[in-house]
Design a protein around this motif. Structure first.
Motif, PDB file in Angstrom:
ATOM      1  N   ASP A  37      -3.414  -4.682   1.124  1.00 48.59           N
ATOM      2  CA  ASP A  37      -4.041  -4.269   2.391  1.00 48.59           C
ATOM      3  C   ASP A  37      -5.345  -5.025   2.681  1.00 48.59           C
ATOM      4  O   ASP A  37      -5.749  -5.121   3.836  1.00 48.59           O
TER       5      ASP A  37
ATOM      6  N   THR B 211      -4.586   3.093   1.577  1.00 48.78           N
ATOM      7  CA  THR B 211      -4.227   4.427   1.089  1.00 48.78           C
ATOM      8  C   THR B 211      -4.402   4.466  -0.427  1.00 48.78           C
ATOM      9  O   THR B 211      -4.772   5.493  -0.996  1.00 48.78           O
TER      10      THR B 211
ATOM     11  N   HIS C 294      -4.707   6.319   5.791  1.00 46.92           N
ATOM     12  CA  HIS C 294      -5.898   5.656   6.349  1.00 46.92           C
ATOM     13  C   HIS C 294      -5.622   5.054   7.735  1.00 46.92           C
ATOM     14  O   HIS C 294      -6.279   4.076   8.113  1.00 46.92           O
ATOM     15  N   HIS C 295      -4.651   5.609   8.459  1.00 47.12           N
ATOM     16  CA  HIS C 295      -4.430   5.177   9.846  1.00 47.12           C
ATOM     17  C   HIS C 295      -5.145   6.127  10.795  1.00 47.12           C
ATOM     18  O   HIS C 295      -5.352   7.289  10.466  1.00 47.12           O
TER      19      HIS C 295
ATOM     20  N   ASP D 283       0.390   6.943   3.460  1.00 42.48           N
ATOM     21  CA  ASP D 283       0.269   5.689   4.218  1.00 42.48           C
ATOM     22  C   ASP D 283       0.992   5.680   5.564  1.00 42.48           C
ATOM     23  O   ASP D 283       1.423   4.629   6.013  1.00 42.48           O
TER      24      ASP D 283
ATOM     25  N   ASP E  71       0.831  -1.202   0.000  1.00 44.61           N
ATOM     26  CA  ASP E  71       0.000   0.000   0.000  1.00 44.61           C
ATOM     27  C   ASP E  71       0.871   1.259   0.000  1.00 44.61           C
ATOM     28  O   ASP E  71       0.542   2.254  -0.647  1.00 44.61           O
TER      29      ASP E  71
HETATM   30 MN    MN Z   1      -1.995   0.892   4.241  1.00 45.84          MN
END
Ligand code: MN
Ligand code: 5GP
Length: 349
Positions: A176, A144, A124-125, A98, A34
């Motif tokens: 992912d 991501t 996307h964390h 990411d 990702d």
């Molecule tokens: Mn990721």
């Protein structure tokens, strides 16, 4: 496909793209599909609109991702740090993909954070802690790369996505989601998959290269780990694998060889989460996965100075392997409250 991106943020991003010619794309250390997929996917598209764009990553791209188009153009900070420093310092815009905290870039962090450039974060964390001019942070997103696709589409650049860009973007979505087996209930990701397949991406090749290209030694190491180093904590529905430096040396361990190992114990009926501790040169690397919304990210942030996603998280421990294991076992019962009630009577066997 719904446009879920904030129109103001998209507009600001477009302004930054118009304003700057020299752009650097970067991602986290020990880059996965990702991370590399998102920076290379964007790299192809930004090149197609005439930007002077470079990719700078903290450390080497694993062998399983060397098939990605453009991978040879990546500047690796551990190998060419003066060159990376020049690219970063000359950039007008830095796009970070990411990762949510600077420390995820290791030794590259100071250079990126200290740079004068405008900055954009695409990630996307959970709980991003990075200073930037524009942020796209969507913890519910599969990857991501999904976010990169949505952003490219929102900027009206879908027609600039060629086969190479689509291959990179789909790789991150595939790695992912483990080839669309986890984090994959949002129907829109299949719409994106369709749009990428329309660009003539070879999905089978991506799966073969990124997910099914282990070496003989790695397969033996993973088999050994499951046979000899897997411990089950029945009450806590937890599987723990611990590999020492000596174990790794016995199988001539190469970076990336244990990728995916932490997922395997989740296949056992009744197991809710899996923890893998690996004795690396500089630290004990901890990797965790779960099912049923069990928050392994809490274990990583509480005990291992890490974090990540609810059901896929990681961290590091500085101390001996035994200490790392002891700390976890000491606290394991604290997390029993998160176990799903419906499994109470299910035996693990
Ligand atoms: Mn990721
Ligand atoms: P992996 O287990 O594949 O190394 O990492 C899974 C996820 O956990 C990553 O996507 C990342 O979000 C998170 N993660 C892994 N290692 C670390 C770490 O050392 N620190 C933090 N904050 N997150 C990590």
């Amino acid at each position: 496909m719904k446009n879920i991106l904030d129109p103001d943020a998209v507009r600001n991003f477009q302004h930054l793209l118009e304003k700057h010619e020299k752009i650097v794309l970067t991602c986290h250390m020990r880059p996965d599909g990702d991370a590399v997929g998102s920076v290379l996917g964007l790299w192809h598209v930004l090149k197609a609109i005439g930007k002077d764009v470079s990719v700078v990553v903290p450390d080497r791209v694993p062998r399983s991702l060397q098939f990605l188009p453009g991978v040879r153009q990546i500047a690796v900070n551990t190998q060419y740090d003066p060159y990376c420093a020049r690219l970063v310092n000359e950039a007008g815009l830095i796009i970070m993909c990411d990762f949510n905290t600077a420390s995820r870039q290791g030794e590259l962090a100071a250079l990126i954070q200290g740079a004068q450039a405008d900055k954009v974060l695409i990630d996307h964390h959970r709980l991003p802690e990075i200073k930037c001019n524009v942020m796209f942070s969507f913890p519910d997103m599969s990857s991501t790369c999904e976010l990169v696709f949505r952003l490219i589409a929102a900027c009206g650049l879908y027609n600039k996505v060629d086969k190479a860009a689509a291959t990179c973007i789909l790789t991150g979505m595939i790695t992912d989601t483990q080839n669309f087996t986890v984090n994959c209930n949002n129907t829109e990701i299949y719409e994106i998959l369709m749009r990428l397949l329309e660009k003539e991406v070879d999905k089978k090749k991506i799966v073969d290269e990124a997910l099914k290209s282990t070496s003989y030694n790695a397969l033996r190491l993973n088999s050994f780990a499951l046979l000899e180093r897997l411990q089950i904590f029945e009450k806590s529905r937890c599987a723990l694998i611990v590999l020492s430096k000596k174990d790794l040396d016995n199988f001539n361990y190469q970076k990336g060889d244990t990728e995916g190992l932490v997922n395997m114990p989740l296949e056992i009926r009744g197991i809710v989460y899996s923890i893998f501790m690996r004795e690396d040169d500089d630290c004990i690397k901890v990797s965790t996965r779960s099912k049923y919304d069990f928050p392994v990210c809490d274990i990583c942030s509480d005990l291992f100075d890490g974090g990540g996603h609810l059901m896929a998280a990681g961290g590091e421990f500085h101390g001996t392997l035994q200490e790392c294991k002891d700390i976890f076992i000491e606290h394991i019962a604290d997390y029993d409250k998160f176990l799903p009630k419906k499994l109470e009577n299910l035996e693990i066997n």
